[in-house]
Design an enzyme around this catalytic site. Sequence first.
Site, mmCIF file in Angstrom:
data_model
loop_
_atom_site.group_PDB
_atom_site.id
_atom_site.type_symbol
_atom_site.label_atom_id
_atom_site.label_comp_id
_atom_site.label_asym_id
_atom_site.label_seq_id
_atom_site.Cartn_x
_atom_site.Cartn_y
_atom_site.Cartn_z
ATOM 1 N N SER A 1 0.830 -1.199 0.000
ATOM 2 C CA SER A 1 0.000 0.000 0.000
ATOM 3 C C SER A 1 0.864 1.247 0.000
ATOM 4 O O SER A 1 2.000 1.248 0.494
ATOM 5 C CB SER A 1 -0.913 0.010 1.229
ATOM 6 O OG SER A 1 -0.220 0.448 2.385
ATOM 7 N N ASP A 2 0.323 2.334 -0.573
ATOM 8 C CA ASP A 2 0.939 3.631 -0.337
ATOM 9 C C ASP A 2 0.673 3.980 1.118
ATOM 10 O O ASP A 2 -0.233 3.424 1.764
ATOM 11 C CB ASP A 2 0.370 4.691 -1.267
ATOM 12 C CG ASP A 2 1.338 5.838 -1.492
ATOM 13 O OD1 ASP A 2 2.272 6.000 -0.680
ATOM 14 O OD2 ASP A 2 1.179 6.575 -2.478
ATOM 15 N N TYR A 3 1.480 4.878 1.660
ATOM 16 C CA TYR A 3 1.367 5.201 3.078
ATOM 17 C C TYR A 3 -0.053 5.677 3.409
ATOM 18 O O TYR A 3 -0.533 6.645 2.826
ATOM 19 C CB TYR A 3 2.380 6.267 3.460
ATOM 20 C CG TYR A 3 3.737 5.706 3.819
ATOM 21 C CD1 TYR A 3 4.544 6.336 4.754
ATOM 22 C CD2 TYR A 3 4.215 4.534 3.240
ATOM 23 C CE1 TYR A 3 5.780 5.832 5.103
ATOM 24 C CE2 TYR A 3 5.447 4.019 3.575
ATOM 25 C CZ TYR A 3 6.225 4.659 4.512
ATOM 26 O OH TYR A 3 7.455 4.137 4.853
#
Length: 781
Positions: free
Chosen positions: A309-311
């Site tokens: 995931s992106d942050y």
Amino acid sequence: MLLRVIFFLSVCLLAPIAMPQASSLPYKNSKLPIADRVADLLQRMTLDEKVAQLQCILDTNLIPGMAGISKDGALLPDQAARQMKNGIGQIAMLASPLGARASAEFRNSVQKWVAENTRLSIPVVFHDEGLNGYAALGGASYPQAIGLASTWDPELLQRIFTEVAKEARSRGVQQLLAPVLDLARDPRYGRIEETYGEDPYLASRLGVAAVRGFQGGGAPYGSDHVITTAKHFVHGQPENGTNVGPSDYSERVLREVFLAPFEAAVKEAKIGSVMPSYNEIDGIPSHSNPWLLEQVLRKEWGFQGLAVSDYFGVQELLSLHHVVTKPVDAAMLALRTGVDVELPMPYSYYLLPAAVRAEKIPVAVVDKAVTRVLRSKFELGLFENPYVDAAAAEALSGAEVHRDLARVAAERAIVLLKNDGGVLPLDRARIGTLAVIGPNADKKRLGTYSGVPPYFVMVLDGIRAKAGSMKVVYSEGCRISEPDTDPVSNFMNFNPRQPDPADERKRIAAAVEVAKQADAVLLVLGGNETVSREAIGAGLFPAPHLGDTDSLELPGLQNELARAILDLGKPVVVLLLNGRPYSIPYLASAAPAIVEGWYLGQETGNAVANVVFGDVNPGGRLPVTIARNVGQLPVYYYQKPSARRGYLWSSNEPLFPFGHGLSYTTFRYGAVKLAPGKMAPDGKTVASVEVTNTGSRAGAEVVQMYIHHKSASVTQPVKLLRGFERIHLQAGQSRTVEFPIGFDTLAFLNREMKKAVEPGAVEIFIGGSSAAKNSATLEIE
């Protein structure tokens, strides 16, 4: 005697189910195939141990409220026991204050703790950023991605990211969150500088080179290489030019334009990881888009790696997109979609065990993600050797090879936009006094996601070092924003204030007085975007705008400063150091010479001085189109025939075209030749052209091939890049450059959404930019 017999029998009966010695466990056996080792380990894991592998710890004690597992470089056993009792998939060490040796030693201590204090001793993957160098304390800093794209040099990028991987891996980092393969189709977007430009073909070639540098030959990875992460899947032209804005493209545009660099990275370079983007496409956030992550990425392209995931991307399914109502629902939705690991810290995936036990999600879905996580760790060789040599890491930090490579990259990234009257190169023998003026002349400008390099050469220092007997005077002229200290106080242009105009005009007046003393002026303007590890360490978090803007003008009073200096009538060279292509119509008309530098990394001043004084002949080319003004957007060069039919009282042409760049020498192109001039849809031909250096000095030229289908069942761009080669010619030297043309060069998605080459005429252009008119016609029979 009877007791002895009973004891003997009990031992014999219990022996088959006793836990074997660790050394005999199949998953510990490096001679077994990785698939067998993964399967063995997976069946030994509890549900909690499995889900732990899908989570990440954000370890930093520099950000207020963030509890990590370390303090001052030392592992905190109690914290480790609380956060890693079942192991952990990944650890991020953003804003680490530790240098090369200390960070390597700390990571070794974590691996040792996990080996000795968790049941299955599954090693940890550490990840960090690597956009334009390993973003850590003392990590070498190369030009920003948009600057690297200006080199049009895939071989150079592969060399750079080979070194970046070595530096990261030497410190115990096994995964880097780079490269960015989004396309720069809207310069209002604050993350343009992270990209390789607006063109899908150029971004594909540079992206593949970067991945090969990071990963070497791919899995299994050697000890000098890392898993790298293509991001952001998929973004680049958000609504209103704002970060995270909806990106509603047709499937045709997605596949032919935005997905192309990612497809190349997966199919050609076997990239090990992909990161979905924050935004939505057609109403579906990427972290919950099964068409994107399963159908296209895994089934169509055959991607076998990790999706991370992106942050906070999983969290935003709830907090931003509102497609779920509870954190556990966000976790289940993302995991079912194919997001294997939640970064940067446990937000919702820790809720998965309870969801499995409540039969809300099958354990098989968890097992699928855990299998990919474990496979990546085996491919990295972590089960055999999770440790690194701290002394070797320290020796590599600040190495001479990085210094030289950073300088070469910076020199090749510089683009000469304009040079009327041969103002450049500056003649040190004829200029008694040179005034270096501007807000970027004596500042450390690194750009976004940068580390803290071992050194940084300011433009002013580089010029002074090369000036010889010439006198150099300096004035700041104006500021870009307030505060304008870099990097801590200006994190990602975090809510900057506009400077007081009265104060700025006093600075401008002072700069004019300094310029009056000089025979020539180097005016250093641009931007000051910064996302640095230092800034994160100072407790500054990104503002929602991430540097997005509704204007393409130079920020602050820089245009006013430029006008005051140019009104003096002296020879003026404008140097731009920036992350986005600014609209500069006044400078384009009034300044004799303009140089685009982007952000050039730790060797900025040395590279600028070498180019300005002519020790290096600039050969960079624009990877983006520069617009006349914001109203001209979108301005990317590969527009359709019906686009850009003109504006009232304004030119329809961009300020500078994609691929543009001048030199201190000149190049002549011969006629474009095709051999053969006719081919079947599945045939092949070769386009060639003779290029001659007609000037008096050696130089680099980027020879570019574009195509245009004169007719097709689906509308086609007026030009589309399909080949390029950076060549170096001595004065008077000629070279024939050839471009093979086949199905992949000419194919497009037809009305049935199938890749096809249709019969008809295709114009083949070869020249020095997208404005090239030198062409020949290829007949497809």
